[in-house]
Design an enzyme around this catalytic site. Structure first.
Site, short mmCIF file in Angstrom:
data_model
loop_
_atom_site.label_atom_id
_atom_site.label_comp_id
_atom_site.label_asym_id
_atom_site.label_seq_id
_atom_site.Cartn_x
_atom_site.Cartn_y
_atom_site.Cartn_z
N GLU A 7 0.86 -1.20 0.00
CA GLU A 7 0.00 0.00 0.00
C GLU A 7 0.88 1.23 0.00
O GLU A 7 1.06 1.89 1.03
CB GLU A 7 -0.97 -0.01 1.19
CG GLU A 7 -2.03 1.09 1.02
CD GLU A 7 -2.98 1.26 2.18
OE1 GLU A 7 -3.50 0.27 2.70
OE2 GLU A 7 -3.19 2.44 2.56
N HIS A 9 2.01 4.83 -2.08
CA HIS A 9 1.29 5.77 -2.93
C HIS A 9 2.18 6.75 -3.68
O HIS A 9 3.28 7.05 -3.26
CB HIS A 9 0.28 6.53 -2.08
CG HIS A 9 -0.68 5.63 -1.36
ND1 HIS A 9 -1.50 4.74 -2.02
CD2 HIS A 9 -0.91 5.44 -0.04
CE1 HIS A 9 -2.21 4.07 -1.12
NE2 HIS A 9 -1.87 4.46 0.08
N HIS A 157 -9.16 0.61 -1.01
CA HIS A 157 -8.47 1.61 -0.18
C HIS A 157 -9.49 2.59 0.41
O HIS A 157 -10.48 2.90 -0.23
CB HIS A 157 -7.45 2.38 -1.04
CG HIS A 157 -6.58 3.28 -0.25
ND1 HIS A 157 -6.97 4.56 0.11
CD2 HIS A 157 -5.35 3.09 0.28
CE1 HIS A 157 -6.00 5.11 0.82
NE2 HIS A 157 -5.01 4.24 0.94
N ASP A 283 2.23 2.05 3.75
CA ASP A 283 1.40 3.23 3.50
C ASP A 283 2.28 4.47 3.32
O ASP A 283 1.92 5.57 3.75
CB ASP A 283 0.37 3.45 4.61
CG ASP A 283 -0.86 4.23 4.13
OD1 ASP A 283 -0.94 4.55 2.93
OD2 ASP A 283 -1.73 4.53 4.96
MN MN Z 1 -3.04 4.33 1.96
#
Ligand code: MN
Length: 320
Positions: A7, A9, A157, A283
């Site tokens: 995850e 980004h 998400h 993340d």
């Molecule tokens: Mn995220």
């Protein structure tokens, strides 16, 4: 030990001028925005420093899910193109989940297939509801069907709850800045995503597509804690589904960390769904890769199980 994070980004200038414009609204987020934009040396240096071998990248929330069909199709194509180029430049270090024009399900299915076949993407990310509509709505099932046919997962998400939900649930006898966080990272994002998974289950999506795999982050978005209660109160006699709610959560959903470096919550997830359903993620850049790696290194699991979480389960699920 190889480490694959799921995850992670990025953003493009185009996205920051469009659906992601709120990210630039706060001057305090300049550093975050720089990290989101970097798909090159700086990101890789941080990965090396933290002990992260591979980032499976996705366009940051809210993605394209709050755009109309035409706008979403153009935005998805541009973001996927940018990501495909980054993966080509750094093939051993970056991989990707495609963003889709989910508001136009047939076109979204086509874009998913194109991204998987032409660019080697490993699945798709869908950022929650689509203008207030959820994926249990058969309108969206062409996307689920194509993911199943391609044998790739969909990463579900978090996103902001719909406006009416924010006004009813998250607005109260507290300041607007509390409402804002309460509706997002403080509670709303996670509960919203858990609700979405349950809607998919209760709507029969996994009876129609029994092999479809969904991934959720944040140690299961509260679902492991509620699993026994769901099994107790929503049995197949009531739901008319083929399996128990817990069976879908153990057989159709995978779970990642995404900054939830919380041991009791991890242990509950492990006890409810088993090691083979748990995958590593940080993340980034919203949470620290180094902290995620440290959490992984200190989990009270066997060396073999640590390898499964760090890379083995991802290798099997994503063929990476
Ligand atoms: Mn995220």
């Amino acid at each position: 030990m190889r480490t694959i994070t799921l995850e992670e980004h990025f953003a493009t200038e185009e996205f920051l001028a469009g659906p992601g414009r709120h990210l630039r609204a706060h001057p305090g987020q300049a550093e975050l925005v720089d990290r989101l934009l970097d798909l090159g040396e700086r990101r890789i240096a941080e990965m090396d420093q933290a002990g992260i071998d591979v980032q499976v990248l996705s366009l940051t929330a809210p993605g394209t899910e709050q755009l109309g069909a035409e706008e979403a199709a153009a935005a998805a194509r541009a973001a996927n193109r940018a990501l495909a180029q980054a993966i080509q430049r750094h093939p051993g270090r970056f991989s990707g989940f495609a963003v889709l024009p989910t508001a136009a399900p047939e076109r979204a299915a086509e874009e998913l297939e194109r991204a998987v076949r032409e660019d080697g993407f490993k699945g798709a990310v869908i950022n929650g509801h689509v203008g207030g509509r959820y994926l249990d709505d058969p309108f969206f099932w062409p996307v689920l069907e194509r993911a199943r046919n391609l044998d790739v997962p969909i990463y579900l998400h978090p996103t902001l709850p719909p406006r009416a939900v924010i006004e009813t649930y998250y607005t109260g006898n507290f300041p607007p800045e509390v409402t804002s966080i309460f509706a997002m990272a403080g509670w709303g994002w996670h509960i919203e995503t858990a609700l979405h998974v349950l809607r998919l289950i209760l709507g029969g999506a996994f009876d129609r597509y029994p092999d479809l795999q969904i991934i959720v982050g944040h140690l299961g978005e509260s679902l492991p804690f509620m699993l026994p209660r769901l099994d107790h109160n929503l049995p197949p006699q009531l739901t008319k589904l083929r399996r128990t709610v817990g069976a879908y959560l153990r057989e159709n959903v995978h779970y990642t960390f995404s900054g939830f470096n919380f041991l009791p919550a991890y242990l509950d997830l492990m006890l409810e769904v088993g090691i083979e359903r748990i995958l590593f993620s940080a993340d980034y850049p919203f949470a620290s890769m180094a902290e995620a790696r440290s959490f992984l290194d200190h989990l009270p699991v066997s060396p073999a199980d640590r390898e499964r979480i760090a890379h083995g389960n991802a290798e099997r699920l994503l063929r990476i």
